[in-house]
Write a protein that holds these residues in place. Structure first.
Motif, PDB file in Angstrom:
ATOM      1  N   GLU A   1     -67.984  26.637  45.561  1.00 39.58           N
ATOM      2  CA  GLU A   1     -67.254  27.772  44.994  1.00 39.58           C
ATOM      3  C   GLU A   1     -68.218  28.806  44.421  1.00 39.58           C
ATOM      4  O   GLU A   1     -68.016  30.009  44.582  1.00 39.58           O
ATOM      5  CB  GLU A   1     -66.286  27.281  43.921  1.00 39.58           C
ATOM      6  CG  GLU A   1     -65.118  26.490  44.474  1.00 39.58           C
ATOM      7  CD  GLU A   1     -64.332  25.760  43.397  1.00 39.58           C
ATOM      8  OE1 GLU A   1     -63.168  25.416  43.646  1.00 39.58           O
ATOM      9  OE2 GLU A   1     -64.892  25.529  42.302  1.00 39.58           O
TER      10      GLU A   1
ATOM     11  N   ARG B   1     -69.580  30.823  47.271  1.00 38.25           N
ATOM     12  CA  ARG B   1     -68.592  31.741  47.834  1.00 38.25           C
ATOM     13  C   ARG B   1     -68.357  32.947  46.930  1.00 38.25           C
ATOM     14  O   ARG B   1     -68.243  34.088  47.407  1.00 38.25           O
ATOM     15  CB  ARG B   1     -67.285  30.992  48.096  1.00 38.25           C
ATOM     16  CG  ARG B   1     -67.359  30.005  49.244  1.00 38.25           C
ATOM     17  CD  ARG B   1     -66.186  29.056  49.261  1.00 38.25           C
ATOM     18  NE  ARG B   1     -64.905  29.745  49.388  1.00 38.25           N
ATOM     19  CZ  ARG B   1     -63.725  29.135  49.353  1.00 38.25           C
ATOM     20  NH1 ARG B   1     -63.662  27.824  49.187  1.00 38.25           N
ATOM     21  NH2 ARG B   1     -62.612  29.831  49.481  1.00 38.25           N
ATOM     22  N   ILE B   2     -68.298  32.723  45.618  1.00 37.17           N
ATOM     23  CA  ILE B   2     -68.061  33.834  44.691  1.00 37.17           C
ATOM     24  C   ILE B   2     -69.259  34.775  44.677  1.00 37.17           C
ATOM     25  O   ILE B   2     -69.101  36.007  44.619  1.00 37.17           O
ATOM     26  CB  ILE B   2     -67.770  33.314  43.269  1.00 37.17           C
ATOM     27  CG1 ILE B   2     -66.514  32.432  43.264  1.00 37.17           C
ATOM     28  CG2 ILE B   2     -67.599  34.486  42.307  1.00 37.17           C
ATOM     29  CD1 ILE B   2     -65.270  33.124  43.768  1.00 37.17           C
TER      30      ILE B   2
ATOM     31  N   GLN C   1     -71.304  35.372  47.151  1.00 38.10           N
ATOM     32  CA  GLN C   1     -71.271  36.148  48.390  1.00 38.10           C
ATOM     33  C   GLN C   1     -70.211  37.244  48.323  1.00 38.10           C
ATOM     34  O   GLN C   1     -70.433  38.368  48.789  1.00 38.10           O
ATOM     35  CB  GLN C   1     -71.020  35.215  49.578  1.00 38.10           C
ATOM     36  CG  GLN C   1     -72.202  34.302  49.877  1.00 38.10           C
ATOM     37  CD  GLN C   1     -71.880  33.233  50.908  1.00 38.10           C
ATOM     38  OE1 GLN C   1     -70.721  32.908  51.145  1.00 38.10           O
ATOM     39  NE2 GLN C   1     -72.913  32.686  51.530  1.00 38.10           N
ATOM     40  N   LEU C   2     -69.066  36.922  47.732  1.00 42.53           N
ATOM     41  CA  LEU C   2     -68.026  37.934  47.546  1.00 42.53           C
ATOM     42  C   LEU C   2     -68.522  39.040  46.611  1.00 42.53           C
ATOM     43  O   LEU C   2     -68.309  40.234  46.862  1.00 42.53           O
ATOM     44  CB  LEU C   2     -66.764  37.287  46.973  1.00 42.53           C
ATOM     45  CG  LEU C   2     -65.640  38.241  46.544  1.00 42.53           C
ATOM     46  CD1 LEU C   2     -65.096  39.012  47.750  1.00 42.53           C
ATOM     47  CD2 LEU C   2     -64.521  37.464  45.849  1.00 42.53           C
TER      48      LEU C   2
ATOM     49  N   ARG D   1     -70.721  41.596  48.264  1.00 43.22           N
ATOM     50  CA  ARG D   1     -69.963  42.576  49.048  1.00 43.22           C
ATOM     51  C   ARG D   1     -69.315  43.618  48.131  1.00 43.22           C
ATOM     52  O   ARG D   1     -69.301  44.809  48.446  1.00 43.22           O
ATOM     53  CB  ARG D   1     -68.890  41.875  49.889  1.00 43.22           C
ATOM     54  CG  ARG D   1     -69.455  40.913  50.925  1.00 43.22           C
ATOM     55  CD  ARG D   1     -68.429  40.580  51.997  1.00 43.22           C
ATOM     56  NE  ARG D   1     -67.271  39.868  51.481  1.00 43.22           N
ATOM     57  CZ  ARG D   1     -67.191  38.551  51.381  1.00 43.22           C
ATOM     58  NH1 ARG D   1     -68.226  37.791  51.752  1.00 43.22           N
ATOM     59  NH2 ARG D   1     -66.097  37.971  50.935  1.00 43.22           N
TER      60      ARG D   1
ATOM     61  N   ALA E   1     -60.303  35.505  43.956  1.00 45.75           N
ATOM     62  CA  ALA E   1     -61.671  35.518  44.459  1.00 45.75           C
ATOM     63  C   ALA E   1     -61.893  34.433  45.500  1.00 45.75           C
ATOM     64  O   ALA E   1     -62.504  34.676  46.551  1.00 45.75           O
ATOM     65  CB  ALA E   1     -62.645  35.325  43.295  1.00 45.75           C
ATOM     66  N   LEU E   2     -61.376  33.256  45.257  1.00 46.49           N
ATOM     67  CA  LEU E   2     -61.526  32.188  46.247  1.00 46.49           C
ATOM     68  C   LEU E   2     -60.674  32.450  47.476  1.00 46.49           C
ATOM     69  O   LEU E   2     -61.086  32.131  48.596  1.00 46.49           O
ATOM     70  CB  LEU E   2     -61.164  30.836  45.626  1.00 46.49           C
ATOM     71  CG  LEU E   2     -62.210  30.245  44.679  1.00 46.49           C
ATOM     72  CD1 LEU E   2     -61.715  28.944  44.076  1.00 46.49           C
ATOM     73  CD2 LEU E   2     -63.518  30.014  45.417  1.00 46.49           C
TER      74      LEU E   2
ATOM     75  N   ASN F   1     -60.112  35.343  48.675  1.00 49.31           N
ATOM     76  CA  ASN F   1     -60.749  36.443  49.401  1.00 49.31           C
ATOM     77  C   ASN F   1     -62.124  36.095  49.923  1.00 49.31           C
ATOM     78  O   ASN F   1     -62.805  36.946  50.500  1.00 49.31           O
ATOM     79  CB  ASN F   1     -60.858  37.680  48.501  1.00 49.31           C
ATOM     80  CG  ASN F   1     -59.571  38.460  48.419  1.00 49.31           C
ATOM     81  OD1 ASN F   1     -59.311  39.327  49.240  1.00 49.31           O
ATOM     82  ND2 ASN F   1     -58.733  38.133  47.435  1.00 49.31           N
ATOM     83  N   SER F   2     -62.575  34.864  49.691  1.00 47.02           N
ATOM     84  CA  SER F   2     -63.874  34.439  50.209  1.00 47.02           C
ATOM     85  C   SER F   2     -63.660  33.301  51.195  1.00 47.02           C
ATOM     86  O   SER F   2     -62.625  32.666  51.212  1.00 47.02           O
ATOM     87  CB  SER F   2     -64.790  33.971  49.054  1.00 47.02           C
ATOM     88  OG  SER F   2     -64.231  32.857  48.398  1.00 47.02           O
ATOM     89  N   ARG F   3     -64.643  33.063  52.000  1.00 44.84           N
ATOM     90  CA  ARG F   3     -64.545  32.017  52.998  1.00 44.84           C
ATOM     91  C   ARG F   3     -65.754  31.111  52.901  1.00 44.84           C
ATOM     92  O   ARG F   3     -66.883  31.599  52.701  1.00 44.84           O
ATOM     93  CB  ARG F   3     -64.485  32.613  54.420  1.00 44.84           C
ATOM     94  CG  ARG F   3     -63.210  33.420  54.670  1.00 44.84           C
ATOM     95  CD  ARG F   3     -61.994  32.508  54.721  1.00 44.84           C
ATOM     96  NE  ARG F   3     -60.786  33.265  54.972  1.00 44.84           N
ATOM     97  CZ  ARG F   3     -59.994  33.756  54.034  1.00 44.84           C
ATOM     98  NH1 ARG F   3     -60.318  33.572  52.769  1.00 44.84           N
ATOM     99  NH2 ARG F   3     -58.904  34.411  54.318  1.00 44.84           N
TER     100      ARG F   3
ATOM    101  N   HIS G   1     -68.971  28.931  53.882  1.00 50.84           N
ATOM    102  CA  HIS G   1     -69.992  29.105  54.909  1.00 50.84           C
ATOM    103  C   HIS G   1     -70.782  27.814  55.046  1.00 50.84           C
ATOM    104  O   HIS G   1     -70.946  27.086  54.098  1.00 50.84           O
ATOM    105  CB  HIS G   1     -70.931  30.248  54.551  1.00 50.84           C
ATOM    106  CG  HIS G   1     -70.243  31.594  54.548  1.00 50.84           C
ATOM    107  ND1 HIS G   1     -70.154  32.368  55.655  1.00 50.84           N
ATOM    108  CD2 HIS G   1     -69.605  32.260  53.557  1.00 50.84           C
ATOM    109  CE1 HIS G   1     -69.496  33.496  55.378  1.00 50.84           C
ATOM    110  NE2 HIS G   1     -69.172  33.437  54.082  1.00 50.84           N
TER     111      HIS G   1
END
Length: 410
Positions: A234, A237-238, A240-241, A244, A403-404, A406-408, A410
């Motif tokens: 998590e 992922r956050i 990386q979000l 962006r 947030a989770l 909207n993220s994927r 990897h």
């Protein structure tokens, strides 16, 4: 004789303990579970038990906590047979007769399955009978294929193909991996939602103790400190979000120019004076300084940008190298950010040799009572580094569930 009576009364007062709350909860490791003390006495322990006990103690109450089936607990609460019941999802039925606290726990609900790829809408879902997960599925129109009595049954049913997916708290499922043959590590996890769980106090108790809930809520954040953290996946992922989002914001607003255009105080004494005035009036009313900042082009751009992510971004703040605000998407509770982790952690990372987004700070999850949402804060340095200080720091508040979503991974 008078002295003797007074002495007796003094001893009685000294030995009188705090009043006791009678509370029900249910088995859900590691949050609530049964344990035995060294002398064989049954006890209820766990993270949420600790949180509730901590906040209740600071509010002036001791606790007597027992495990009970959820249906019986709800029945006892609605009939004023107990003082309170935790940790449960919001209940329309209980909201009519009982009073709900702020969240006492936050669970991460995942759908687990054995097949890679998305879970189809027609999936046969298994869930624990009487659980918060089952109540939520029913309230949201999902079809439940199978209900079981114990969480440990769900991984076995998945492996045998009896169900296509199991809905469960991530940490509860993770705990099952220590049980032989659960096959937890072979399962695919699909995030569904963060589930805030609450303490409900009975109608009679609330009528007799009208100040308890507000006092309990006041102590909750400190009692929950450090208990709600992001997993490594998590966290990744956050971040990386956030990268962006920072890139998107940077293309819309010249952050360095906004820092130069913002107000700047010259001494820490002035900063503390204006910060005290700011905190005394916010959030109901803005000081002259706050109004000036809100009217700056940088603040207006931040406000417009946050509205392009209405559910995800809760606030955007830009501060200079003193940690004082130069732009904000909305009125904040304080002016000086220099004494908070969102600023200090970025500076500390820079002094450790990190640069750019490598110096990003990501907070633990916290509950914001003003928005009734769980959030994380992400901060990154802005501009060139001078004397191991960035020109400024940009900070974003993010709704963790959005947030989770909207993220994927990897």
């Amino acid at each position: 004789m008078a002295l003797s009576v007074l002495g007796t009364l003094a001893v009685s007062v000294c030995h009188a303990g705090p009043p006791t709350l009678t509370l029900y909860t249910f088995e859900s490791p590691p949050y609530q579970m049964s344990a035995q003390t060294a002398d064989g006495v049954a006890n209820v322990v766990g993270e949420t038990v600790d949180t509730v006990t901590c906040a209740a103690n600071q509010a002036g109450w001791s606790t007597n906590i027992r495990l009970a089936p959820q249906n019986r607990a709800a029945h006892s609460l609605s009939r004023n047979l107990i003082d309170g019941y935790f940790a449960i999802d919001p209940s329309t039925e209980l909201d009519i007769t009982a009073k709900r606290s702020d969240p006492v726990s936050l669970e991460k609900w995942y759908l687990f399955n054995t097949e890679p790829g998305p879970i189809p809408a027609t999936a046969r879902i298994g869930v624990v009978d009487g659980s918060n997960e089952k109540a939520w599925l029913e309230a949201n129109g999902y079809n439940i294929f199978l209900s079981v009595s114990s969480p440990s049954q769900l991984p076995a049913l998945l492996r045998r193909g009896r169900i296509d997916a199991a809905l469960m708290d991530e940490r509860t499922m993770s705990g099952l991996q220590h049980m032989e043959g659960t096959g937890y590590n072979e399962l695919n996890a699909h995030f569904l939602r963060y589930a805030p769980l609450y303490l409900y106090m009975s109608e009679n108790f609330t009528a007799n103790n009208p100040g308890f809930i507000s006092s309990f809520n006041r102590y909750l954040p400190g009692c929950m400190e450090g208990q709600i953290t992001l997993s490594a996946e998590e966290d990744k992922r956050i971040r990386q979000l956030a990268e962006r989002l920072f890139s998107e914001l940077d293309s819309m607003l010249d952050l360095q120019q906004a820092i130069d255009a913002g107000p700047r105080l010259e001494t820490l004494a002035d900063v503390l004076t204006f910060d005290s005035m700011w905190q005394a009036r916010a959030p109901e009313k803005a000081t002259d300084l706050a109004t000036t900042i809100l009217e700056l082009p940088g603040s207006r751009t931040l406000n417009a940008w946050t509205h392009t992510h209405p559910e995800l971004v809760t606030e955007a703040l830009l501060s200079n190298n003193m940690g004082t605000l130069v732009a904000m998407s909305q009125l904040t509770s304080d002016y000086w950010q220099g004494d908070e982790p969102k600023f200090n952690a970025v500076v500390s990372n820079i002094r450790s040799g990190l640069t750019g987004l490598e110096a990003m700070y990501l907070s633990d999850i916290r509950y914001d009572a003003s928005t009734s949402r769980f959030q994380v804060t992400v901060s990154a340095p802005v501009g060139p580094i001078t004397d191991k200080l960035p020109k400024g720091v940009i900070s974003l508040g993010l709704d963790i569930e959005e947030a989770l979503a909207n993220s994927r991974p990897h």
